[in-house]
Write an enzyme that holds these catalytic residues in place. Structure first.
Site, PDB file in Angstrom:
ATOM      1  N   ARG A  53       0.835  -1.202   0.000  1.00  0.00           N
ATOM      2  CA  ARG A  53       0.000   0.000   0.000  1.00  0.00           C
ATOM      3  C   ARG A  53       0.876   1.261   0.000  1.00  0.00           C
ATOM      4  O   ARG A  53       0.563   2.240  -0.661  1.00  0.00           O
ATOM      5  CB  ARG A  53      -0.945  -0.042   1.208  1.00  0.00           C
ATOM      6  CG  ARG A  53      -1.620   1.263   1.596  1.00  0.00           C
ATOM      7  CD  ARG A  53      -2.532   1.801   0.506  1.00  0.00           C
ATOM      8  NE  ARG A  53      -2.937   3.174   0.744  1.00  0.00           N
ATOM      9  CZ  ARG A  53      -2.203   4.256   0.519  1.00  0.00           C
ATOM     10  NH1 ARG A  53      -0.977   4.163   0.049  1.00  0.00           N
ATOM     11  NH2 ARG A  53      -2.679   5.458   0.752  1.00  0.00           N
ATOM     12  N   ILE A  67       0.260   7.653   8.611  1.00  0.00           N
ATOM     13  CA  ILE A  67      -0.927   6.828   8.840  1.00  0.00           C
ATOM     14  C   ILE A  67      -0.925   5.629   7.876  1.00  0.00           C
ATOM     15  O   ILE A  67      -1.790   5.523   7.006  1.00  0.00           O
ATOM     16  CB  ILE A  67      -2.235   7.647   8.734  1.00  0.00           C
ATOM     17  CG1 ILE A  67      -2.244   8.547   7.487  1.00  0.00           C
ATOM     18  CG2 ILE A  67      -2.457   8.486   9.975  1.00  0.00           C
ATOM     19  CD1 ILE A  67      -3.558   9.294   7.278  1.00  0.00           C
ATOM     20  N   PRO A  68       0.042   4.731   8.049  1.00  0.00           N
ATOM     21  CA  PRO A  68       0.073   3.543   7.188  1.00  0.00           C
ATOM     22  C   PRO A  68      -1.146   2.668   7.442  1.00  0.00           C
ATOM     23  O   PRO A  68      -1.670   2.643   8.552  1.00  0.00           O
ATOM     24  CB  PRO A  68       1.361   2.834   7.619  1.00  0.00           C
ATOM     25  CG  PRO A  68       1.585   3.269   9.024  1.00  0.00           C
ATOM     26  CD  PRO A  68       1.079   4.685   9.082  1.00  0.00           C
ATOM     27  N   HIS A  69      -1.597   1.983   6.408  1.00  0.00           N
ATOM     28  CA  HIS A  69      -2.731   1.088   6.594  1.00  0.00           C
ATOM     29  C   HIS A  69      -2.679  -0.046   5.593  1.00  0.00           C
ATOM     30  O   HIS A  69      -2.144   0.100   4.502  1.00  0.00           O
ATOM     31  CB  HIS A  69      -4.064   1.834   6.486  1.00  0.00           C
ATOM     32  CG  HIS A  69      -4.126   2.815   5.365  1.00  0.00           C
ATOM     33  ND1 HIS A  69      -3.485   4.034   5.420  1.00  0.00           N
ATOM     34  CD2 HIS A  69      -4.727   2.771   4.169  1.00  0.00           C
ATOM     35  CE1 HIS A  69      -3.705   4.699   4.295  1.00  0.00           C
ATOM     36  NE2 HIS A  69      -4.449   3.948   3.520  1.00  0.00           N
ATOM     37  N   GLY A  70      -3.218  -1.166   6.012  1.00  0.00           N
ATOM     38  CA  GLY A  70      -3.276  -2.318   5.137  1.00  0.00           C
ATOM     39  C   GLY A  70      -4.606  -3.022   5.278  1.00  0.00           C
ATOM     40  O   GLY A  70      -5.046  -3.284   6.391  1.00  0.00           O
TER      41      GLY A  70
END
Length: 156
Positions: A53, A67-70
């Protein structure tokens, strides 16, 4: 669905001394913790989904924040983590700042609808608020961080 971020985060998912060396190390350490806490079933696969991502566009939004997200089939239960890194780490941030405060979202690919988008939108809105960001940066305990998140959620 409530817009209250605190519903997605628990004290055990707050880390104040991450000590990560770089972005990959940070995501790896957080993935391991999510697995230990029972939110994901495979730390390596989840880490790989988050990094995939990141390739699409940076989640370093500036002001020492990321704000990393998976969204991943390895997420058992959608959750969010907060981590602080004493040393700023390179995150390809929009303002070139090094990241010290990380909100990591782990989203189950089973999630119907847009739970994570609502969570992300709510968080992004909060992170535009200087008072909220200052409070988070100054908070020196897990309890204080949770209180800030709960207080904001209750004001909505």
């Amino acid at each position: 669905m409530s817009d209250n971020i605190s519903e997605f985060i628990s004290e055990k998912n707050i880390v104040l001394d991450l000590n990560a060396l770089n972005q990959i190390d940070a995501i790896k350490k957080l993935a391991i913790l999510l697995k230990e806490n029972g939110y994901i079933d495979d730390a390596l696969e989840f880490q790989s989904d988050v990094l995939e991502r990141e390739k699409a566009s940076t989640t370093g939004i500036g002001n020492e924040l990321a704000i990393p997200h998976g969204k991943s089939k390895h997420v058992i239960r959608t959750t969010m983590m907060f981590a602080r890194n004493e040393e700023g780490i390179e995150w390809n941030s929009l303002d070139d700042s090094k990241v010290k405060n990380i909100f990591l979202m782990a989203v189950s690919s089973e999630d119907k609808g847009n739970e994570h988008l609502k969570m992300l939108a709510t968080l992004s809105g909060e992170l535009m608020d200087d008072d909220f960001v200052e409070a988070i940066k100054k908070a020196d305990s897990k309890e204080k961080i949770l209180k800030i998140l709960q207080k904001r959620g209750n004001e909505r």
